[in-house]
Design a protein around this motif. Structure first.
Motif, PDB file in Angstrom:
ATOM      1  N   ALA A   1       0.837  -1.204   0.000  1.00 21.46           N
ATOM      2  CA  ALA A   1       0.000   0.000   0.000  1.00 21.46           C
ATOM      3  C   ALA A   1       0.873   1.256   0.000  1.00 21.46           C
ATOM      4  CB  ALA A   1      -0.929  -0.004   1.212  1.00 21.46           C
TER       5      ALA A   1
ATOM      6  N   MET B   1      -8.185   1.118   1.884  1.00 17.96           N
ATOM      7  CA  MET B   1      -7.322  -0.060   1.932  1.00 17.96           C
ATOM      8  C   MET B   1      -8.020  -1.346   1.470  1.00 17.96           C
ATOM      9  SD  MET B   1      -4.241   0.585   2.851  1.00 17.96           S
ATOM     10  CE  MET B   1      -3.227   1.815   3.679  1.00 17.96           C
TER      11      MET B   1
ATOM     12  N   VAL C   1      -6.517  -2.824  -1.660  1.00 18.02           N
ATOM     13  CA  VAL C   1      -5.192  -3.381  -1.357  1.00 18.02           C
ATOM     14  C   VAL C   1      -5.337  -4.803  -0.826  1.00 18.02           C
ATOM     15  CG1 VAL C   1      -3.192  -3.185   0.172  1.00 18.02           C
ATOM     16  CG2 VAL C   1      -4.123  -1.140  -0.934  1.00 18.02           C
TER      17      VAL C   1
END
Length: 427
Positions: free
Chosen positions: A272, A299, A302
């Motif tokens: 990330a 996130m 990711v």
């Protein structure tokens, strides 16, 4: 299957009595055998393209030099009872002593290595996700055999499972007498003084780089695993590959230990961070995977890139929250492991803290915020009446003449109503 657990942790109790049960200590199948199923899983992930299951038309087992000869493809299009064998790798076919006459699962020899793959195929239909396994059994030649592999679902419609692709690797154990002789010889070798290593050039990027001595130390036999670190200038795709490799060990290799999961999350966080430095490359990976970036959950893509878009949604949410919390605290690349180890409650603690940070201010905080503003706000009007001891009082007024408001009541004995009124006053 065969005492192994699937990626969701559920256990299969339909194993044969002669199979060795698994413990928390991994079987010594060997590094190549352990990596093969990870490479197979990564290949499966690469064929997803944002779908629940890869399309069977994208799979060509015969062209996979890495593990195709150790694989089998089962076809369920004619029913679940007796799936057809559409492909059987040469090495697996030779190990099981079968020929091209074997076309369906009910023809597979019961004590063959192939049966380790086909005896429990219904489990993957129920799990609807790849399942890793490892165990020990007595093979057709009467030898104990350690094996490790993975079963992966495929589809002809991208919606339902009608094909399963399995990859397996194995190693036969020697008999007890031979093993005793080998142990004796090994012990003698250990007691023999080792000659001093010969001087040799040191590779610039090798383990001895920067050392002035040519007498390199000998690595211990059971050296603990050292997490592989990416160089600072590594490409974004390299970060993703390393993170996926570790995540595959968590998903497909039935590695359920906390340290393995934390290591996978640490590498996902490093990916990330690398993605933040290479926005164009990250956008390309997101587009290829058919994912979308949402501001409220940055996130999540990711985690899906690393663990797979089909991974359990609840875990995806938890993992993304933990990574978000690390980002909120400015954790540097390579520092997530120490961050989660120091967190109270580990992963669950980070998830709880992140959710609390996102949660809107509660009623008590809202009241204090409103009360602070009202204490300094200019008065709209002043009415001569007894205020009592309360800091704030709710007045009830009715519309009067000429745009005036006539106060008709004072509610100074309802604290809950007063707090609600004060909290609403700054909306």
């Amino acid at each position: 299957m065969d005492t192994a657990r699937g990626i969701d942790g559920r256990k299969d109790y339909g194993n044969d009595a002669t199979d060795g049960a698994l413990s928390d200590t991994p079987l010594n199948v060997g590094s190549d055998e352990r990596r093969m199923h990870v490479r197979a899983y990564n290949h499966w992930v690469s064929l997803l393209h944002g779908r629940p299951y890869p399309m069977i038309g994208d799979l060509d087992p015969g062209s996979i030099a890495d593990f195709g000869s150790n694989s089998v493809l089962l076809d369920f299009t004619a029913g679940l009872e007796n799936p057809a064998i559409r492909f059987l790798g040469d090495r697996l076919r030779g190990e099981c002593g079968v020929d091209s006459s074997i076309t369906h699962v009910d023809q597979v020899p019961s004590r063959s290595l192939l049966s380790r793959l086909t005896d429990h195929y219904l489990q993957i239909i129920a799990n609807r996700a790849p399942i890793g396994f490892e165990a020990e059994f007595v093979g057709q030649r009467g030898h104990n055999t350690l094996y490790r592999g993975i079963l992966m679902p495929f589809s002809s419609t991208a919606e339902s499972i009608d094909f399963i692709y399995g990859v397996i690797n194995w190693k036969e154990l020697v008999d007890a007498e031979t093993q005793a002789k080998l142990d004796e010889e090994l012990e003698k070798a250990r007691s023999t003084p080792r000659p001093k290593p010969l001087a040799a050039p040191v590779w610039a990027d090798g383990p001895g780089s920067g050392s002035a001595s040519a007498d390199l130390p000998v690595a211990p036999r059971h050296e603990p695993e050292v997490p592989r670190q990416m160089p600072a200038n590594a490409a974004l795709g390299d970060h993703l590959m390393l993170a996926r490799e570790t995540a595959a060990s968590v998903r497909a290799a039935d590695t359920r230990s906390r340290s393995a999961l934390y290591r996978a999350l640490a590498r996902a966080y490093d990916f990330a961070c690398a993605a933040q430095q290479d926005g164009e490359g990250y956008a390309r990976l997101i587009a290829e995977a058919g994912l979308k970036v949402q501001k409220r959950a940055p996130m999540t893509p990711v985690v899906k890139l690393v663990f797979g878009a089909d991974y359990d949604k609840a875990r995806v949410t938890e993992f993304a929250a933990a990574l978000d919390h690390a980002k909120r605290h400015g954790v540097a690349p390579g520092g997530f492991g120490a961050f989660i180890d120091a967190a109270e409650g580990g992963l669950k603690g980070l998830v709880k803290a992140e959710r609390a940070a996102r949660r809107p201010a509660g009623p008590a905080d809202r009241y204090e915020q409103a009360a602070g503003q009202l204490r300094t706000r200019a008065a709209i009007a002043s009415v001569p009446m007894g205020a009592g001891d309360a800091e704030f009082v709710v007045l009830v007024a009715r519309r009067g003449e000429a745009g005036m408001l006539d106060v008709v009541a004072k509610l100074d004995d309802d604290a809950a109503l007063t707090r609600r009124a004060v909290s609403r006053s700054i909306d």
